[in-house]
Design an enzyme around this catalytic site. Sequence first.
Site, mmCIF file in Angstrom:
data_model
loop_
_atom_site.group_PDB
_atom_site.id
_atom_site.type_symbol
_atom_site.label_atom_id
_atom_site.label_comp_id
_atom_site.label_asym_id
_atom_site.label_seq_id
_atom_site.Cartn_x
_atom_site.Cartn_y
_atom_site.Cartn_z
ATOM 1 N N ASP A 37 0.827 -1.212 0.000
ATOM 2 C CA ASP A 37 0.000 0.000 0.000
ATOM 3 C C ASP A 37 0.857 1.256 0.000
ATOM 4 O OD1 ASP A 37 -2.357 -1.360 0.031
ATOM 5 O OD2 ASP A 37 -2.633 -1.272 2.196
ATOM 6 N N LYS A 59 -3.269 3.972 -3.256
ATOM 7 C CA LYS A 59 -3.871 5.063 -4.015
ATOM 8 C C LYS A 59 -2.776 6.055 -4.369
ATOM 9 C CE LYS A 59 -7.418 8.584 -3.794
ATOM 10 N NZ LYS A 59 -8.380 9.295 -2.959
ATOM 11 N N MET A 173 -7.722 8.862 9.863
ATOM 12 C CA MET A 173 -8.368 9.327 8.624
ATOM 13 C C MET A 173 -9.359 10.458 8.905
ATOM 14 S SD MET A 173 -9.079 5.554 7.015
ATOM 15 C CE MET A 173 -9.515 4.826 8.583
HETATM 16 C C1 LIG Z 1 -6.315 3.284 6.239
HETATM 17 S S1 LIG Z 1 -5.750 3.799 7.804
HETATM 18 C C2 LIG Z 1 -4.546 2.558 8.091
HETATM 19 C C3 LIG Z 1 -4.194 2.434 9.542
HETATM 20 C C4 LIG Z 1 -3.095 1.413 9.774
HETATM 21 N N1 LIG Z 1 -3.555 0.095 9.464
HETATM 22 C C5 LIG Z 1 -2.558 1.468 11.189
HETATM 23 O O1 LIG Z 1 -2.735 0.492 11.924
HETATM 24 O O2 LIG Z 1 -1.960 2.475 11.549
HETATM 25 C C6 LIG Z 1 -4.788 5.201 7.346
HETATM 26 C C7 LIG Z 1 -4.718 6.228 8.468
HETATM 27 O O3 LIG Z 1 -3.813 5.806 9.485
HETATM 28 C C8 LIG Z 1 -3.183 6.925 10.065
HETATM 29 N N2 LIG Z 1 -1.743 6.790 9.875
HETATM 30 C C9 LIG Z 1 -1.095 5.740 9.328
HETATM 31 N N3 LIG Z 1 0.238 5.913 9.390
HETATM 32 C C10 LIG Z 1 0.439 7.119 9.965
HETATM 33 C C11 LIG Z 1 1.596 7.879 10.296
HETATM 34 N N4 LIG Z 1 2.829 7.428 10.058
HETATM 35 N N5 LIG Z 1 1.413 9.086 10.879
HETATM 36 C C12 LIG Z 1 0.183 9.560 11.143
HETATM 37 N N6 LIG Z 1 -0.945 8.890 10.852
HETATM 38 C C13 LIG Z 1 -0.823 7.687 10.279
HETATM 39 C C14 LIG Z 1 -3.756 8.153 9.376
HETATM 40 O O4 LIG Z 1 -4.867 8.601 10.127
HETATM 41 C C15 LIG Z 1 -4.213 7.579 8.050
HETATM 42 O O5 LIG Z 1 -5.213 8.377 7.453
#
Ligand SMILES: C[S@@+](CC[C@H](N)C(=O)[O-])C[C@H]1O[C@@H](n2cnc3c(N)ncnc32)[C@H](O)[C@@H]1O
Length: 267
Positions: A37, A59, A173
Amino acid sequence: MSRTGKVCLIGAGPGDPELLTLRALRMLQEADAVVYDRLVSPEILALAPDTARRLFVGKAPKHHPVPQDEINALLAELALNGYSVARLKGGDPLIFGRGSEEAAHLTSLGIPVEYAPGITAAQGAAAATGVPLTHRGLASGVRYVTGHRQADGVLDLDWASLADPDTTLVVYMGVANIAQIAMCLMAEGLPGSTPVMAIANATTPRETRLFSSLERIAPDTCAANLSAPVLFVIGRVVKLCADWPAVEFLSSEETETRTVIARAAHA
Ligand SMILES: C[S@@+](CC[C@H](N)C(=O)[O-])C[C@H]1O[C@@H](n2cnc3c(N)ncnc32)[C@H](O)[C@@H]1O
């Protein structure tokens, strides 16, 4: 390849390669194909064997995401052709990661699925900033919620239960809906002075932190123009960050001047 392969659902963590688990690393190194991803960092992808096929299904900017059905079909096709597939997802595959949907599809076809949990963004952000998710006397629990609904549907969360000053609320998100989220929480009684941290690209060299209050977080987020991915941590624990403004917010006018944007030390 002829025998049925398998799919390993691997959590790549929030970005820093050091946050990968040993199991995730082993599964990645044993893979014949890697399906990944957008949130998977290039450093982590580089840990896969040079010989492994690399297939991006995230995406890309200005492009539609690959539909979930197509991702499911791709994973199944690779495994049925004998590949050992590393399905790499940002954070943890079972937290807002649709890993369970992929696993259900694969197991319905008799394809073996294995898991390597990942450090979710909330935990990565906590460790990067020193903001604990729970803390005796400040937060007796933590809730992870999505700030986004599929196909931009209504964000109908249980606001009354979420507006709990004794629980840390972590919003994934949530950028597009942060104004509504803040408004709904305040309407259910969470004080506008409740501390909020928005953190972008947590645990990476691009990490950016924004400190604000519930009543100011929407305009402050807009003004800060944070680049995705962004996570919101809402609750009294945010004050435990060393970057938190030394003087407490007193009124809405003052919060405006006390908003702090700090770049991480490892930037
Ligand atoms: C589709 S979700 C996936 C979450 C992921 N599976 C997790 O456990 O962190 C995507 C969201 O995770 C958060 N996110 C993921 N990685 C991040 C990072 N390094 N810093 C800040 N937010 C993050 C954000 O809110 C982003 O919009």
